[in-house]
Design an enzyme around this catalytic site. Structure first.
Site, PDB file in Angstrom:
ATOM      1  N   GLU A  32      92.574  48.363  33.040  1.00 41.18           N
ATOM      2  CA  GLU A  32      92.704  46.947  33.405  1.00 41.18           C
ATOM      3  C   GLU A  32      94.063  46.659  34.033  1.00 41.18           C
ATOM      4  O   GLU A  32      94.179  45.788  34.892  1.00 41.18           O
ATOM      5  CB  GLU A  32      92.453  46.055  32.181  1.00 41.18           C
ATOM      6  CG  GLU A  32      91.079  46.224  31.537  1.00 41.18           C
ATOM      7  CD  GLU A  32      89.907  46.050  32.508  1.00 41.18           C
ATOM      8  OE1 GLU A  32      90.073  45.340  33.521  1.00 41.18           O
ATOM      9  OE2 GLU A  32      88.837  46.637  32.256  1.00 41.18           O
ATOM     10  N   GLU A  81      88.327  48.657  41.846  1.00 44.13           N
ATOM     11  CA  GLU A  81      88.055  49.694  40.861  1.00 44.13           C
ATOM     12  C   GLU A  81      88.837  50.960  41.172  1.00 44.13           C
ATOM     13  O   GLU A  81      89.268  51.672  40.256  1.00 44.13           O
ATOM     14  CB  GLU A  81      86.545  49.977  40.839  1.00 44.13           C
ATOM     15  CG  GLU A  81      86.066  50.721  39.632  1.00 44.13           C
ATOM     16  CD  GLU A  81      86.253  49.980  38.319  1.00 44.13           C
ATOM     17  OE1 GLU A  81      86.476  48.747  38.332  1.00 44.13           O
ATOM     18  OE2 GLU A  81      86.203  50.649  37.269  1.00 44.13           O
TER      19      GLU A  81
END
Lengths: 510, 510
Positions: free
Chosen positions: B274, B306
């Site tokens: 994250e 991502e």
């Protein structure tokens, strides 16, 4: 609600109010996040978000469409005399009166001012946090000066037949006049210092010399809320620099607490206090009730709100029978508490200090009298912001016999003025008066609160409050509510009686 | 930005976009709160709040006034050819193209559908949480069925020359076609199961048989973010059922993690992951930059997003040199880790399981291929929602050789579909491809990421990403970005090369 043709005006207005409440609760969610999670760097953008919502809310609450909806609902009310009961008609009229009053106030304000105040609140809060951390009033003074000017301008634009301070106090204490406030406070101005002197003549309890780990304090708070019936599916507890209670939805009630080093009972008592606020909100008309989104579904005043928080903090958690049940838990948590008296005494130091939130029930009132006088001076009597620290410290010396070590412990201790909440502080002391007078009425109706605490069954207490006080909403203003519940006008006598009795019992321990 | 007369159109449009972004970030704040703090009882009201904001946002992004602002800006652009550089004109044109595309999409949608989707997302999320807790897919099936129908209707209303799934995937992967996706995935469909077989032929590492206290894991995560230069004044970390990263303002970046019992490295790796997302957001054009509120200031695709999270999770935290620096910290925290090899092996189990988020780099792709095929089947091939659990379990048996113990471990494990995020999962696997290909370009430019980890100095790595990748925003789409940074079209080869090399080194340990 009437179901004939004019009722569509009621439905339309109700739908409109519901959407306003949605927006207001979004604003509250941002406020909650700002105080519990937001990194400091987020402040400027959060300020812009809040300003945007404030503009939207102001537009919704002052626009022609809203005025027309209220006008149509008023016409429907006038036309519906034959279909509705007298009680319902009165409730409808009260709702309309309050909506019209608020509409006129919103329409009187320049949208730029509304937006400027929203930005100043957010920036002021951030500035206050930094100034307090640095204990540097100078850093905060420009913000405060700007906020005083903005609020004075707000009062000018509202142009009510009230003084500046009175006008600003209306959102917190609807219908309160300065004359009535001074009348209620006069006996306190005389009697509180006398009681303090009486205590100082006798043997004095000293400040606590022990502390508890943060996690231990949190565990005791969790136990407390569990005992008091907290439903975790509708409540949430977090930490913030200043404890508060806030409602984010009809089934979303939040409170915050904080751990204060060297004050092992602070977090516990703050939890009791904020939970009392939350119980009042939880007892207001639910979303299934017809007045949920209407004024009658809202809290009636900050003083009544405070009376409910003070009830759970002072009448319950600081009571002697509470100490009898709870001292073993504190002992098990590692506190040097060997019996109920130890805990009761620790809960009631009756020793004046510099901090309002940590104050005992006696000196609390003096903290409020000082703030009330100072904000009156700032707003109406030309006191310069720069003079605030010295004026603050002088009064603390005179009334409480203490001197703040620095501005953080002095005039920077409270968040309120940073957000321009002038006229708010007196509600705290009025809350003490209302709590005491309502407790006397409770005693007559179902027995004294302390007796219920002794039996370790608070359900009757909560049930009585949930019937007599919480669901009234704004159907009655604060003084009307007190008169209705207690059969007498609000006065400071019950509070002074309660204080004198408690002090006598505390002195008798020595 | 041009400063002549037509530029006022640019300024007006920029101001408008900024207010849209304010509203969007308010929506994000409610989402953050819903996932990290809100009591479950708050869900219905939160759903109404989010629906209100969704209506407002949709209105802002589809109304005539906005269309006129874009039209005027387009005219200003056409008129400004002589005052601006070619590069600036191209950037302006790209912004306008993207705004016009999004406007046409918004205008194509019925406001009732937008509102219904917002409510269904909020209710679906709540329903999924409960169904997952009870491991009862039946409880969730009606929500999912409704969401599939709503998204199919959305694709119909958008009426793009794309299939339903392709249309829904556009917000995550702009310009991606299903044919291109299948072309990129084809080598993986063949090679990943082969690699898995190769591993299963050799000696296999077993699952970890130890665990760490939640507080210890949190402490390791705090150490990690500190090492990686976290600035606490602009970032915040909390817990949520499903880890995510979100940006609430230009200086307000949040991530969440969670502690998974029996998976002592899960929280640590989720934090790394994250944080990678957050670093990309932190590297986008700041609020002082002219394109901040414009499309060019936004992340270009979920796959690129991502790629950045996977870079920090896999190329850094799961690398062998990282284990060499970090094993003493894990040992000190009580983990049964005696050397770098122990930690590296624990970080890279290469053992297929049922859980996507906890998966290793090899089996991760198989999790995604299953989800991609299933959501294509749900949206385009008539797969009944009721058949999802059995189809899910069958594919897990075939591709990964595992069987979920229940639906919670099976088709209820991910949050995405509960919120109608179809077309999102492939981005995760595309992210692996992009991360690998960008890492090869990084190696050419400044040396392999692993070498920087070995020298315990990640500043050059972050600086390179902050120059080559993060600030590009939507100036380039995902494939254009990859081609620009690496000089080659996106392909699965760098990822497979990387995987093969890593597996070889892991097998050599045994």
């Amino acid at each position: 609600m009437t179901r004939d043709v004019p009722s569509s005006a009621w439905t339309s207005l109700g739908d409109y109010l519901r959407e306003t409440q949605l927006l207001g609760s979004i604003q509250s969610t941002l406020y909650w996040d700002q105080n519990t999670r937001m990194p400091s760097g987020g402040a400027a953008w959060r300020g812009e978000q809040l300003a945007l919502l404030a503009r939207q809310l102001h537009a919704r609450q002052s626009c022609e469409r809203y005025a027309a909806l209220i006008g149509e609902a008023r016409q429907a009310w006038q036309a519906s005399s034959e279909q509705t009961s007298e009680a319902e008609r009165l409730a409808q009229a009260r709702n309309l009166d309050l909506l019209e009053q608020e509409l006129h106030r919103q329409q009187a304000l320049d949208p730029d001012l509304v937006s400027a105040i929203a930005v100043a609140k957010s920036e002021g809060y951030e500035c206050w946090q930094q100034a307090k951390a640095a204990s540097a009033f100078d850093q905060f003074a420009p913000s405060l000066k700007r906020m005083v000017a903005l609020r004075q301008e707000q009062a000018r634009q509202l142009a009510e037949p009230r003084s500046c301070w009175e006008t600003l106090a209306q959102p917190f204490e609807p219908d309160l006049t300065l004359a009535r406030l001074q009348e209620l406070f006069a006996p306190l101005r005389q009697r509180l210092p006398e009681l303090l002197g009486q205590l100082q003549g006798g043997p004095r309890p000293t400040a606590l010399s022990w502390d508890l780990e943060a996690a231990t304090q949190q565990d005791l708070c969790d136990q407390l809320l569990k005992c008091w019936g907290r439903d975790e599916s509708i409540t949430c507890v977090a930490a913030s620099p200043h404890p508060f209670s806030i409602t984010l939805g009809p089934r979303d009630f939040r409170i915050t607490t904080r751990v204060v080093a060297g004050q092992p009972l602070s977090c516990f008592l703050a939890t009791a206090h904020e939970w009392g606020h939350s119980l009042y909100e939880q007892g207001l008309p639910p979303s299934s009730h017809q007045w949920f989104a209407w004024p009658l579904g809202q809290a009636t005043s900050m003083a009544v709100h405070e009376s409910q928080s003070l009830f759970w903090e002072n009448r319950v958690a600081r009571s002697q029978p509470f100490a009898e049940h709870w001292w073993p838990r504190f002992a098990a948590a590692g506190a040097p508490i060997a019996n109920a008296i130890d805990l009761w005494r620790a809960m009631n130091p009756m020793a004046p200090g510099c901090n309002r939130v940590e104050a005992d029930e006696l000196s609390y009132g003096l903290h409020i009298l000082i703030r009330t006088d100072l904000e009156l001076a700032l707003l109406e009597q030309g006191l310069e912001v720069e003079a605030l620290p010295s004026e603050w410290n002088r009064r603390y010396g005179e009334l409480l016999g203490v001197t703040p070590a620095d501005d953080a412990e002095g005039c920077l201790q409270d968040v309120h003025w940073s957000e321009g909440l002038f006229g708010y502080f007196p509600s705290y002391l009025l809350g003490h008066l209302i709590s005491a007078q309502i407790s006397e009425a409770m005693e007559t109706a179902i027995g004294a609160p302390e007796e219920h605490v002794r039996r370790d069954d608070l359900q009757p207490v909560l049930s009585w409050l949930r019937e007599a006080v919480h669901p009234i909403g704004r159907a009655l203003n604060a003084e009307q509510l007190v008169a209705s519940v207690t059969g007498r006008p609000l006065s400071s006598e019950p509070f002074l009686r309660y204080l004198e009795s408690k002090i006598e019992r505390l002195l008798a321990l020595s």
